[in-house]
Write a protein that holds these residues in place. Structure first.
Motif, mmCIF file in Angstrom:
data_model
loop_
_atom_site.group_PDB
_atom_site.id
_atom_site.type_symbol
_atom_site.label_atom_id
_atom_site.label_comp_id
_atom_site.label_asym_id
_atom_site.label_seq_id
_atom_site.Cartn_x
_atom_site.Cartn_y
_atom_site.Cartn_z
ATOM 1 N N MET A 1 8.532 8.771 -7.662
ATOM 2 C CA MET A 1 8.298 9.847 -8.914
ATOM 3 C C MET A 1 6.894 9.453 -9.219
ATOM 4 S SD MET A 1 10.303 11.454 -11.820
ATOM 5 C CE MET A 1 9.726 12.676 -12.548
ATOM 6 N N VAL A 2 5.875 10.451 -9.145
ATOM 7 C CA VAL A 2 4.698 10.310 -9.814
ATOM 8 C C VAL A 2 4.632 10.592 -11.289
ATOM 9 C CG1 VAL A 2 1.896 10.686 -10.032
ATOM 10 C CG2 VAL A 2 3.277 10.598 -7.728
ATOM 11 N N GLU A 3 4.357 9.408 -12.277
ATOM 12 C CA GLU A 3 4.230 9.691 -13.696
ATOM 13 C C GLU A 3 3.364 10.492 -14.107
ATOM 14 O OE1 GLU A 3 4.037 6.937 -17.942
ATOM 15 O OE2 GLU A 3 4.225 6.108 -15.765
ATOM 16 N N GLU A 4 3.548 11.732 -14.867
ATOM 17 C CA GLU A 4 2.574 12.499 -15.430
ATOM 18 C C GLU A 4 1.550 11.807 -16.214
ATOM 19 O OE1 GLU A 4 2.074 16.724 -17.880
ATOM 20 O OE2 GLU A 4 4.122 16.000 -17.328
ATOM 21 N N LYS A 5 0.400 11.816 -16.039
ATOM 22 C CA LYS A 5 -0.757 11.388 -16.780
ATOM 23 C C LYS A 5 -0.963 11.958 -18.310
ATOM 24 C CE LYS A 5 -3.917 9.851 -13.114
ATOM 25 N NZ LYS A 5 -5.315 10.012 -12.602
ATOM 26 N N ARG A 6 -1.211 11.050 -19.061
ATOM 27 C CA ARG A 6 -1.587 11.471 -20.431
ATOM 28 C C ARG A 6 -3.045 11.792 -20.546
ATOM 29 N NH1 ARG A 6 0.176 9.025 -26.216
ATOM 30 N NH2 ARG A 6 2.005 10.172 -25.764
ATOM 31 N N THR A 7 -3.365 13.003 -20.938
ATOM 32 C CA THR A 7 -4.633 13.609 -20.899
ATOM 33 C C THR A 7 -5.393 13.312 -22.313
ATOM 34 O OG1 THR A 7 -4.024 15.621 -21.828
ATOM 35 C CG2 THR A 7 -4.128 15.608 -19.428
ATOM 36 N N GLN A 19 -19.695 7.918 -21.871
ATOM 37 C CA GLN A 19 -19.639 7.712 -20.409
ATOM 38 C C GLN A 19 -18.755 6.494 -19.992
ATOM 39 O OE1 GLN A 19 -23.816 7.520 -19.553
ATOM 40 N NE2 GLN A 19 -23.863 9.703 -19.122
ATOM 41 N N LEU A 20 -19.016 5.229 -20.729
ATOM 42 C CA LEU A 20 -18.065 4.079 -20.414
ATOM 43 C C LEU A 20 -16.946 4.286 -20.852
ATOM 44 C CD1 LEU A 20 -20.591 1.464 -22.106
ATOM 45 C CD2 LEU A 20 -20.241 1.863 -19.705
ATOM 46 N N LEU A 21 -16.475 4.923 -21.709
ATOM 47 C CA LEU A 21 -14.897 5.074 -22.225
ATOM 48 C C LEU A 21 -14.469 6.185 -21.157
ATOM 49 C CD1 LEU A 21 -12.339 4.624 -23.825
ATOM 50 C CD2 LEU A 21 -13.100 6.137 -25.574
ATOM 51 N N SER A 22 -14.947 7.047 -20.784
ATOM 52 C CA SER A 22 -14.609 7.958 -19.674
ATOM 53 C C SER A 22 -14.306 7.386 -18.428
ATOM 54 C CB SER A 22 -15.780 9.123 -19.451
ATOM 55 O OG SER A 22 -15.552 9.890 -20.570
ATOM 56 N N ALA A 23 -15.212 6.504 -18.047
ATOM 57 C CA ALA A 23 -15.008 5.824 -16.623
ATOM 58 C C ALA A 23 -13.781 4.605 -16.787
ATOM 59 C CB ALA A 23 -16.192 4.901 -16.434
ATOM 60 N N ALA A 24 -13.628 4.289 -17.905
ATOM 61 C CA ALA A 24 -12.533 3.220 -18.284
ATOM 62 C C ALA A 24 -11.262 3.920 -18.200
ATOM 63 C CB ALA A 24 -12.669 2.560 -19.622
ATOM 64 N N SER A 26 -10.699 6.788 -16.547
ATOM 65 C CA SER A 26 -10.551 7.279 -15.114
ATOM 66 C C SER A 26 -10.077 6.159 -14.383
ATOM 67 C CB SER A 26 -11.834 7.764 -14.442
ATOM 68 O OG SER A 26 -12.233 8.790 -15.313
ATOM 69 N N ALA A 27 -10.130 4.952 -14.543
ATOM 70 C CA ALA A 27 -9.694 4.063 -13.934
ATOM 71 C C ALA A 27 -8.269 3.547 -14.012
ATOM 72 C CB ALA A 27 -10.536 2.592 -14.169
ATOM 73 N N PRO A 29 -4.243 4.289 -14.091
ATOM 74 C CA PRO A 29 -3.230 5.330 -13.366
ATOM 75 C C PRO A 29 -2.710 6.446 -14.122
ATOM 76 C CG PRO A 29 -2.206 3.192 -13.473
ATOM 77 C CD PRO A 29 -3.526 3.251 -13.936
ATOM 78 N N ASP A 30 -2.611 5.905 -15.475
ATOM 79 C CA ASP A 30 -1.665 6.818 -16.507
ATOM 80 C C ASP A 30 -2.440 7.798 -17.378
ATOM 81 O OD1 ASP A 30 -2.165 4.606 -17.439
ATOM 82 O OD2 ASP A 30 -0.521 4.654 -18.657
ATOM 83 N N LEU A 31 -3.807 7.642 -17.414
ATOM 84 C CA LEU A 31 -4.558 8.059 -18.403
ATOM 85 C C LEU A 31 -5.866 8.999 -17.675
ATOM 86 C CD1 LEU A 31 -5.071 5.161 -20.785
ATOM 87 C CD2 LEU A 31 -3.708 7.196 -21.228
ATOM 88 N N GLU A 32 -6.097 10.337 -18.175
ATOM 89 C CA GLU A 32 -6.927 11.171 -17.500
ATOM 90 C C GLU A 32 -8.088 11.528 -18.624
ATOM 91 O OE1 GLU A 32 -7.365 15.050 -14.677
ATOM 92 O OE2 GLU A 32 -5.540 14.444 -15.651
ATOM 93 N N CYS A 33 -9.222 11.426 -18.588
ATOM 94 C CA CYS A 33 -10.419 11.929 -19.399
ATOM 95 C C CYS A 33 -10.437 13.463 -18.772
ATOM 96 C CB CYS A 33 -11.387 11.509 -19.538
ATOM 97 S SG CYS A 33 -12.784 11.938 -20.468
ATOM 98 N N VAL A 34 -10.100 14.367 -19.653
ATOM 99 C CA VAL A 34 -10.237 15.889 -19.313
ATOM 100 C C VAL A 34 -11.192 16.523 -19.985
ATOM 101 C CG1 VAL A 34 -7.623 15.850 -18.783
ATOM 102 C CG2 VAL A 34 -8.601 16.575 -21.223
#
Length: 213
Positions: A1-7, A19-24, A26-27, A29-34
């Protein structure tokens, strides 16, 4: 089961940092910069559009105060968590942030892993500080002394922002009758007869700051 990412949404007026924080993010698995924003006006508009789980916001932005913007954001998006970044470990600043309803304050020059941990752990109704940030009085302690909960503090911020019963119900995701009961309970705890009087009493007792984040 894929855990839902925290946006996560990033708000800072330094583009390279964003840009640096957004890249971090994006790397992870459980966080997503939206989304990103570089000033308070676009931050509020973008957050209302995207409704991220967490907003990480610099305390000082080119067009205004990040703490004040956080308070305004939380008044309209009470389900969102806000983490404030600061390069200034000033206890008065940290206390203002705590009073505004944010979930955490972190040092802007701290370790990225520490910030990511705060973003993962940010919870509504709690306040924590990262390494190097002074410990201040917890908002829940003051609310408890007044016979209120931190959730009641969120409700008071909605009333201060001008929301009526239907608006409070919509923002809190409850039925109008439940919102009405909660408002009455808060008014009773503060000895107030109207929402305006409740907000005024909360401000005078240091439970709420209006216009100052």
């Amino acid at each position: 089961m894929v855990e839902e990412k925290r946006t996560v949404m990033v708000v800072d007026d330094h583009q390279m940092f964003v840009q640096l924080l957004s890249a971090a993010l994006s790397a992870e698995p459980d966080l997503e910069c939206v989304g990103v924003a570089h000033d308070t006006a676009s931050a509020l508009a973008t957050a209302r559009e995207l409704q991220p789980d967490v907003v990480v916001m610099d305390v000082r932005l080119g067009d205004g105060d990040g703490i004040a913007a956080a308070g305004e954001l939380l008044a309209t998006l009470p389900q969102t968590r806000v983490v404030i970044l600061t390069a200034f470990a000033d206890p008065r600043l940290v206390q203002r942030a705590a009073d505004s309803g944010v979930s955490a304050v972190a040092a802007k020059d701290g370790e990225i892993e520490g910030l990511l941990a705060l973003l993962r752990g940010a919870r509504r109704g709690t306040f924590v500080t990262g390494p190097g940030i002074p410990v201040v009085q917890q908002p829940q302690d003051r609310f408890a002394a007044a016979g209120l909960s931190v959730e009641d503090g969120h409700l008071l911020r909605l009333l201060a922002a001008g929301f009526d019963e239907e608006g409070v119900a919509r923002e809190l995701g409850v039925e109008p009758q439940a919102a009405r009961s909660r408002i009455r309970a808060v008014l009773s705890a503060l000895g107030a007869r109207t929402p305006v009087e409740a907000v005024s009493t909360a401000v005078s007792r240091g439970l709420l700051r209006v216009g100052h984040g």
